[in-house]
Design an enzyme around this catalytic site. Sequence first.
Site, PDB file in Angstrom:
ATOM      1  CG  ASP A  72      -1.748  -1.255   1.362  1.00  0.00           C
ATOM      2  OD1 ASP A  72      -2.422  -1.621   0.395  1.00  0.00           O
ATOM      3  OD2 ASP A  72      -1.666  -1.893   2.426  1.00  0.00           O
ATOM      4  CB  ALA A  98      -1.935  -6.790  -5.799  1.00  0.00           C
ATOM      5  N   GLY A  99      -3.776  -4.439  -4.699  1.00  0.00           N
ATOM      6  CA  GLY A  99      -4.705  -3.369  -5.038  1.00  0.00           C
ATOM      7  C   GLY A  99      -3.997  -2.055  -5.238  1.00  0.00           C
ATOM      8  CG  HIS A 100      -1.437  -1.017  -7.598  1.00  0.00           C
ATOM      9  ND1 HIS A 100      -0.655  -1.556  -8.600  1.00  0.00           N
ATOM     10  CD2 HIS A 100      -0.869  -1.405  -6.440  1.00  0.00           C
ATOM     11  CE1 HIS A 100       0.344  -2.225  -8.067  1.00  0.00           C
ATOM     12  NE2 HIS A 100       0.234  -2.149  -6.763  1.00  0.00           N
TER      13      HIS A 100
END
Length: 483
Positions: A72, A98-100
């Site tokens: 993050d 995952a995270g964007h």
Amino acid sequence: SGTAAYLMHSNDDSSSAHHLVKCDAANTNDLLHQLHNKFDALQAQIAANNAANATAANENKIDVVLGAQWGDEGKGKLVDMLGEHYDICARVAGGSNAGHTIVVDGIKYKFHLIPSGILNPKAKCVIGNGVVIHLPGFLQEMQGLHDAGISTQDRIFISDRAHVVFDFHQEVDGKKEHTLGRNKIGTTKKGIGPAYASKISRNGIRVGDLQDWEYFEERFIALANATMAEHPSIRIDIDAELAKYKQIAAKVKPLTIDTIEYINDSWSNGTRVLVEGANATMLDIDFGTYPYVTSSNPSVGSVLTGLGVSPNKLSGIYGTVKAYCTRVGEGPFPTEQINDIGDHLGTVGAEYGTTTGRQRRCGWLDIPQMQYSAKLNGFTALNLTKLDVLTGIGKIQLGVKYVDAVTGESIAGMPASLRQLYKVRVIYEEMDGWTEDISKCQRFEDLPVNAQKYVKRVEELVGVPIKWIGVGPGRKDIIYCDV
């Protein structure tokens, strides 16, 4: 005032005649000051553009953006900024855990599987062999981009060697986490660990298998039966799943290629490749705070094994680090602040997970952890994000050293033993904060002096030059430092 400035002007009526115009000195100085400010802003923008071009200018090189902490950190924003100067943007490890989040013109785009470089209309995106992919979620993400007006036609490719995450992998993930109770890992329950377990157990299924339906059907039935035998409470409707994946197979067939050949051929032809790391070094299955880690290798090694390229093809290795530190889920966090400081960082920094929405744990920047991360990855430059979040804190602490809480002896490196890591005492270095709004700063020199000192001290302690500084949430709220 008795003071005047004289400017030579050409006469509109006669090109040969000139006259002197007397101007008020105060007005002239004001005008020059405005011109100076505009020139500085233009110079800063040109420098940033030149820097991005220079970063991407090396032909036959692959550059990498990695998370340097517990995730993050804001990797996607740098990838988005650099992405317009690359031909291919790739993911190499992890999955939809995952995270964007990227903010463009006030619109938030959230990415889980598709590289955020897709926002560059000229770039191709590759999901490498090291990724595990939940195909229904992937197709939903593609549809979301389409609905937002982002074209994905002939721009996204999936490795035929990438393993598939099935719904029952997610169910297994949730049940395992539940049975751990107070000792839970804190996974996203996206099925990543169980999918990698299938891969390592050699009964996993790869995306390319969908193109040979008889083979896929045979392997799916075997995997489903093995899963139900190991987890009796899980029931899988095999016929319904096969019918669903027959439809999915037709949709992903045009996207499925041999990405190893594609990437290496592209590299040989001078194509510029940017790798978008997922998760972060301290969540690495080998190097992180095991077992409170992810199920892949989000450090630099995954670029080689998850994309199928050799080490000599790598060029820039950019570590992304917040100006403070956060962590989602369980596990040790030496500099965590469960107090007003932690509340400030979490509130001002909007620290909520992109993938889970969980509130992130917050603390001071951990220098021993960053030194460890730099040692493992060989960072050539750092991207320091969210410096603006520290604005308004009177005294800022930097965690500069670990010592044994009992003996007081210094601890070198990052302890593998969680018992030892839980018991470390952090030695802090105190620095003066700042109150000025830095969100409009475009050059390093524009930052308050104390903010400059903080950045320079971090750079000195970690031993890696800081090339980018984030001063706000927008995609252009970045200062470029010529290092």
